[in-house]
Scaffold this motif. Sequence first.
Motif, PDB file in Angstrom:
ATOM      1  N   PRO A  17       0.837  -1.207   0.000  1.00  0.00           N
ATOM      2  CA  PRO A  17       0.000   0.000   0.000  1.00  0.00           C
ATOM      3  C   PRO A  17       0.873   1.259   0.000  1.00  0.00           C
ATOM      4  N   ALA A  18       0.465   2.241  -0.779  1.00  0.00           N
ATOM      5  CA  ALA A  18       1.200   3.502  -0.892  1.00  0.00           C
ATOM      6  C   ALA A  18       0.833   4.425   0.262  1.00  0.00           C
ATOM      7  N   ALA A  19       1.823   5.182   0.729  1.00  0.00           N
ATOM      8  CA  ALA A  19       1.551   6.163   1.783  1.00  0.00           C
ATOM      9  C   ALA A  19       0.919   7.399   1.157  1.00  0.00           C
ATOM     10  N   LEU A  20       1.649   8.031   0.254  1.00  0.00           N
ATOM     11  CA  LEU A  20       1.196   9.255  -0.405  1.00  0.00           C
ATOM     12  C   LEU A  20       1.293   9.044  -1.896  1.00  0.00           C
ATOM     13  N   PRO A  21       0.224   8.660  -2.559  1.00  0.00           N
ATOM     14  CA  PRO A  21       0.352   8.440  -4.008  1.00  0.00           C
ATOM     15  C   PRO A  21       0.715   9.745  -4.694  1.00  0.00           C
ATOM     16  N   PRO A  22       1.834   9.776  -5.428  1.00  0.00           N
ATOM     17  CA  PRO A  22       2.287  11.032  -6.023  1.00  0.00           C
ATOM     18  C   PRO A  22       1.357  11.585  -7.095  1.00  0.00           C
ATOM     19  N   HIS A  23       0.609  10.722  -7.800  1.00  0.00           N
ATOM     20  CA  HIS A  23      -0.158  11.226  -8.944  1.00  0.00           C
ATOM     21  C   HIS A  23      -1.645  11.326  -8.702  1.00  0.00           C
ATOM     22  N   ARG A  24      -2.060  11.262  -7.451  1.00  0.00           N
ATOM     23  CA  ARG A  24      -3.490  11.357  -7.201  1.00  0.00           C
ATOM     24  C   ARG A  24      -3.721  12.005  -5.858  1.00  0.00           C
ATOM     25  N   ASP A  25      -4.953  12.346  -5.604  1.00  0.00           N
ATOM     26  CA  ASP A  25      -5.266  12.985  -4.331  1.00  0.00           C
ATOM     27  C   ASP A  25      -5.004  12.000  -3.203  1.00  0.00           C
ATOM     28  N   GLU A  26      -4.653  12.555  -2.077  1.00  0.00           N
ATOM     29  CA  GLU A  26      -4.382  11.696  -0.923  1.00  0.00           C
ATOM     30  C   GLU A  26      -5.665  10.970  -0.517  1.00  0.00           C
ATOM     31  N   PRO A  27      -5.590   9.658  -0.328  1.00  0.00           N
ATOM     32  CA  PRO A  27      -6.821   8.967   0.040  1.00  0.00           C
ATOM     33  C   PRO A  27      -7.294   9.379   1.435  1.00  0.00           C
ATOM     34  N   GLU A  28      -8.593   9.346   1.585  1.00  0.00           N
ATOM     35  CA  GLU A  28      -9.170   9.822   2.843  1.00  0.00           C
ATOM     36  C   GLU A  28      -8.934   8.839   4.000  1.00  0.00           C
ATOM     37  N   ILE A  29      -8.571   7.607   3.661  1.00  0.00           N
ATOM     38  CA  ILE A  29      -8.419   6.572   4.673  1.00  0.00           C
ATOM     39  C   ILE A  29      -6.952   6.427   5.066  1.00  0.00           C
ATOM     40  N   ALA A  30      -6.698   6.461   6.376  1.00  0.00           N
ATOM     41  CA  ALA A  30      -5.325   6.422   6.887  1.00  0.00           C
ATOM     42  C   ALA A  30      -4.579   5.195   6.368  1.00  0.00           C
ATOM     43  N   PRO A  31      -3.272   5.365   6.120  1.00  0.00           N
ATOM     44  CA  PRO A  31      -2.458   4.239   5.653  1.00  0.00           C
ATOM     45  C   PRO A  31      -2.594   3.001   6.546  1.00  0.00           C
ATOM     46  N   ARG A  32      -2.714   3.187   7.853  1.00  0.00           N
ATOM     47  CA  ARG A  32      -2.760   1.997   8.718  1.00  0.00           C
ATOM     48  C   ARG A  32      -4.021   1.171   8.447  1.00  0.00           C
ATOM     49  N   HIS A  33      -5.121   1.830   8.100  1.00  0.00           N
ATOM     50  CA  HIS A  33      -6.344   1.084   7.761  1.00  0.00           C
ATOM     51  C   HIS A  33      -6.156   0.325   6.449  1.00  0.00           C
ATOM     52  N   ARG A  34      -5.532   0.992   5.456  1.00  0.00           N
ATOM     53  CA  ARG A  34      -5.346   0.339   4.148  1.00  0.00           C
ATOM     54  C   ARG A  34      -4.379  -0.831   4.264  1.00  0.00           C
ATOM     55  N   LEU A  35      -3.381  -0.671   5.139  1.00  0.00           N
ATOM     56  CA  LEU A  35      -2.442  -1.774   5.370  1.00  0.00           C
ATOM     57  C   LEU A  35      -3.141  -2.933   6.083  1.00  0.00           C
ATOM     58  N   GLU A  36      -3.953  -2.615   7.074  1.00  0.00           N
ATOM     59  CA  GLU A  36      -4.649  -3.662   7.828  1.00  0.00           C
ATOM     60  C   GLU A  36      -5.627  -4.419   6.919  1.00  0.00           C
ATOM     61  N   MET A  37      -6.351  -3.703   6.070  1.00  0.00           N
ATOM     62  CA  MET A  37      -7.269  -4.377   5.136  1.00  0.00           C
ATOM     63  C   MET A  37      -6.481  -5.276   4.184  1.00  0.00           C
ATOM     64  N   THR A  38      -5.311  -4.801   3.756  1.00  0.00           N
ATOM     65  CA  THR A  38      -4.467  -5.594   2.857  1.00  0.00           C
ATOM     66  C   THR A  38      -4.007  -6.866   3.576  1.00  0.00           C
ATOM     67  N   ARG A  39      -3.604  -6.713   4.843  1.00  0.00           N
ATOM     68  CA  ARG A  39      -3.181  -7.881   5.637  1.00  0.00           C
ATOM     69  C   ARG A  39      -4.312  -8.898   5.732  1.00  0.00           C
ATOM     70  N   LEU A  40      -5.501  -8.408   6.050  1.00  0.00           N
ATOM     71  CA  LEU A  40      -6.651  -9.305   6.201  1.00  0.00           C
ATOM     72  C   LEU A  40      -6.939 -10.028   4.885  1.00  0.00           C
ATOM     73  N   ALA A  41      -6.787  -9.309   3.778  1.00  0.00           N
ATOM     74  CA  ALA A  41      -7.123  -9.885   2.470  1.00  0.00           C
ATOM     75  C   ALA A  41      -6.155 -10.980   2.034  1.00  0.00           C
ATOM     76  N   VAL A  42      -4.874 -10.848   2.394  1.00  0.00           N
ATOM     77  CA  VAL A  42      -3.874 -11.805   1.901  1.00  0.00           C
ATOM     78  C   VAL A  42      -3.596 -12.943   2.883  1.00  0.00           C
ATOM     79  N   ASP A  43      -4.205 -12.849   4.026  1.00  0.00           N
ATOM     80  CA  ASP A  43      -3.930 -13.769   5.135  1.00  0.00           C
ATOM     81  C   ASP A  43      -4.032 -15.252   4.775  1.00  0.00           C
ATOM     82  N   THR A  44      -4.976 -15.619   3.918  1.00  0.00           N
ATOM     83  CA  THR A  44      -5.201 -17.042   3.648  1.00  0.00           C
ATOM     84  C   THR A  44      -4.385 -17.563   2.461  1.00  0.00           C
ATOM     85  N   ASN A  45      -3.575 -16.709   1.848  1.00  0.00           N
ATOM     86  CA  ASN A  45      -2.739 -17.164   0.731  1.00  0.00           C
ATOM     87  C   ASN A  45      -1.271 -17.203   1.175  1.00  0.00           C
ATOM     88  N   PRO A  46      -0.679 -18.416   1.287  1.00  0.00           N
ATOM     89  CA  PRO A  46       0.700 -18.511   1.776  1.00  0.00           C
ATOM     90  C   PRO A  46       1.723 -17.832   0.871  1.00  0.00           C
TER      91      PRO A  46
END
Length: 219
Positions: free
Chosen positions: A37-66
């Motif tokens: 997950p990107a912290a500050l995407p250089p070519h787009r507006d900053e996302p409204e959702i904090a990086p820690r939430h986007r990272l946590e959602m990413t963790r949850l999503a990949v959890d079942t794939n080794p």
Amino acid sequence: MRLGLLGGTFNPIHYGHLRAAEEVRERRALDRVLFVPAALPPHRDEPEIAPRHRLEMTRLAVDTNPFFEASSTEIAMPGPSYSVRTVRALLEERQGADEFFFITGTDAFREITVWHQWEVLLTLCHFVVVTRPGAPFAALAGLPLLQRVPPETLGALDKGEQHSARCPLDGGRVLFLEAIPPFPLSSTAIRERIRAGLSIKYYLPEPVESYIIAQGLYR
Ligand code: ATP
Ligand code: MG
């Protein structure tokens, strides 16, 4: 060690990202795919959702794939998330990885020549470009990087007559074009559905849906 890397805002992560990464992992025999997950995407507006939430959602999503892993590399780095910095940091971090495969959708790849030090980036890793509904390979025609790819190849990939194309780049790196089964999903559409009070079931993994609801994200 063959390492794939899929960057994005993952705002939120969805099955389009996951399926694209899984296709590339199998086709290119990757040992691992990092979701960054990107912290500050250089070519787009900053996302409204904090990086820690986007990272946590990413963790949850990949959890079942080794083979999948969520990486905090970009989020942990101060300053803008330039891919060239990310890849350099990952090369340092993963000394054992001998080959890096940078995965992007056609929509992201079309913009590559505005990326910070994109020519340097192309010397650091291979690129794997996957089709995305609404962004056909044909729309990449004319990109200087694809000079050596015949336009007929792009058409054949879009029509499903050809599944992949291998294009050597200067300096030994390779650009792979992969026509993957279409997943007409985007984070934008998911955010809009949540705002409109519509269901997002089967757009993304259930633990991510539960997290979004529990944290009240995108309302
Ligand atoms: P947004 O709508 O907020 O831009 P997005 O769905 O485009 O979100 P990103 O985080 O911007 O997701 O995308 C990260 C990477 O994943 C990009 O390289 C993008 O092209 C690719 N990607 C996203 N969705 C798909 C999809 N449905 N199929 C194939 N590739 C995808
Ligand atoms: Mg996008």
